[in-house]
Design a protein around this motif. Structure first.
Motif, PDB file in Angstrom:
ATOM      1  N   PRO A 106     104.098  21.878  66.894  1.00  0.00           N
ATOM      2  CA  PRO A 106     102.766  22.029  67.481  1.00  0.00           C
ATOM      3  C   PRO A 106     101.618  21.554  66.599  1.00  0.00           C
ATOM      4  N   ARG A 107     101.739  21.623  65.279  1.00  0.00           N
ATOM      5  CA  ARG A 107     100.619  21.237  64.410  1.00  0.00           C
ATOM      6  C   ARG A 107     100.309  19.755  64.471  1.00  0.00           C
ATOM      7  N   VAL A 108     101.277  18.923  64.928  1.00  0.00           N
ATOM      8  CA  VAL A 108     101.011  17.486  65.086  1.00  0.00           C
ATOM      9  C   VAL A 108     101.146  17.063  66.555  1.00  0.00           C
ATOM     10  N   HIS A 109     101.169  18.051  67.454  1.00  0.00           N
ATOM     11  CA  HIS A 109     101.171  17.796  68.902  1.00  0.00           C
ATOM     12  C   HIS A 109     102.368  16.958  69.339  1.00  0.00           C
ATOM     13  N   GLN A 110     103.552  17.311  68.829  1.00  0.00           N
ATOM     14  CA  GLN A 110     104.751  16.543  69.145  1.00  0.00           C
ATOM     15  C   GLN A 110     105.906  17.465  69.541  1.00  0.00           C
ATOM     16  N   VAL A 111     106.840  16.880  70.283  1.00  0.00           N
ATOM     17  CA  VAL A 111     108.138  17.488  70.569  1.00  0.00           C
ATOM     18  C   VAL A 111     109.175  16.466  70.133  1.00  0.00           C
ATOM     19  N   HIS A 112     110.119  16.862  69.274  1.00  0.00           N
ATOM     20  CA  HIS A 112     111.157  15.953  68.767  1.00  0.00           C
ATOM     21  C   HIS A 112     112.472  16.263  69.468  1.00  0.00           C
ATOM     22  N   LEU A 113     113.067  15.224  70.075  1.00  0.00           N
ATOM     23  CA  LEU A 113     114.340  15.357  70.776  1.00  0.00           C
ATOM     24  C   LEU A 113     115.357  14.418  70.138  1.00  0.00           C
ATOM     25  N   PHE A 114     116.506  14.953  69.759  1.00  0.00           N
ATOM     26  CA  PHE A 114     117.577  14.136  69.201  1.00  0.00           C
ATOM     27  C   PHE A 114     118.831  14.282  70.049  1.00  0.00           C
ATOM     28  N   TYR A 115     119.431  13.131  70.345  1.00  0.00           N
ATOM     29  CA  TYR A 115     120.687  13.072  71.087  1.00  0.00           C
ATOM     30  C   TYR A 115     121.829  12.778  70.134  1.00  0.00           C
ATOM     31  N   LEU A 116     122.983  13.364  70.394  1.00  0.00           N
ATOM     32  CA  LEU A 116     124.188  12.901  69.715  1.00  0.00           C
ATOM     33  C   LEU A 116     124.478  11.500  70.224  1.00  0.00           C
ATOM     34  N   ALA A 117     124.980  10.641  69.365  1.00  0.00           N
ATOM     35  CA  ALA A 117     125.274   9.268  69.776  1.00  0.00           C
ATOM     36  C   ALA A 117     126.465   8.740  68.983  1.00  0.00           C
ATOM     37  N   ARG A 118     127.281   7.958  69.669  1.00  0.00           N
ATOM     38  CA  ARG A 118     128.436   7.327  69.037  1.00  0.00           C
ATOM     39  C   ARG A 118     128.079   5.877  68.755  1.00  0.00           C
ATOM     40  N   LEU A 119     128.193   5.485  67.482  1.00  0.00           N
ATOM     41  CA  LEU A 119     127.984   4.076  67.139  1.00  0.00           C
ATOM     42  C   LEU A 119     129.070   3.248  67.808  1.00  0.00           C
ATOM     43  N   LEU A 120     128.677   2.147  68.435  1.00  0.00           N
ATOM     44  CA  LEU A 120     129.649   1.299  69.124  1.00  0.00           C
ATOM     45  C   LEU A 120     130.331   0.321  68.179  1.00  0.00           C
TER      46      LEU A 120
END
Length: 181
Positions: A106-120
């Motif tokens: 909230p202090r920088v007005h952001q929401v961080h979303l991370f997905y699991l991902a498989r390197l191809l």
């Protein structure tokens, strides 16, 4: 904000009728300018027992390590943005999997979303915003040089889940400063 993006006239900071917080409002055309948090999206790219990290070539936190991530663009889904940012920052093609962490900053007005991902594949290279990219085993992670609290927290969640054998969705608020790593 000083001027209306609709008509160019000066705006005032006031609580519009029926609202509960101050907004920039144009008294000329009546436009209410809502300012909302920005989504930062990225991946936890995995190859076997290693995670891909990028060393930042931009501020803030130049030279520190991060997961590939950046601001979501209009017209993208969060998973599309995560894959795009991973390609741009690490040259890495990934199969985006499930949403893994959603952390409010909230202090920088952001929401961080991370997905699991498989390197191809292992065809990876630093993009314009990265000095270098590298795969790390858990014991090699440069914990003291992680760029942002959300990245450190997401990595801790990942390694704990990997050890337990069950990956879940992790949520929370990050209230520390950028310098806290």
């Amino acid at each position: 904000m000083k001027f209306c993006s609709t008509c160019g006239q000066a705006v005032s900071l006031l609580v519009p009728p029926g609202d509960n917080r101050e907004r920039y409002v144009c008294s000329h055309c009546g436009t209410i300018h809502y300012q909302n948090p920005r989504n930062v999206v990225g991946t936890v790219p995995v190859w076997e027992d290693k995670v891909l990290l990028c060393r930042r070539a931009i501020e803030p936190r130049y030279g520190y390590w991060t997961l590939p991530a950046g601001f979501m663009e209009m017209g993208e889904t969060t998973s599309e943005a995560a894959a795009r940012e991973t390609l741009e920052e690490a040259g890495a093609r990934v199969e985006v999997q499930n949403l893994f962490s959603l952390l409010n900053v909230p202090r920088v007005h952001q929401v961080h979303l991370f997905y699991l991902a498989r390197l191809l594949d292992l065809d990876i290279e630093a993009g314009e915003e990265s000095l270098e990219v590298r795969l790390f085993e858990e014991h090699e992670i440069p914990w003291d040089d992680i760029a942002f609290p959300t990245v450190g927290q997401t990595l801790r969640f990942f390694f704990a889940d990997r050890q337990s054998g069950s990956y879940g969705l992790h949520t929370g608020d990050v209230l520390r400063s950028l310098r806290d790593g």
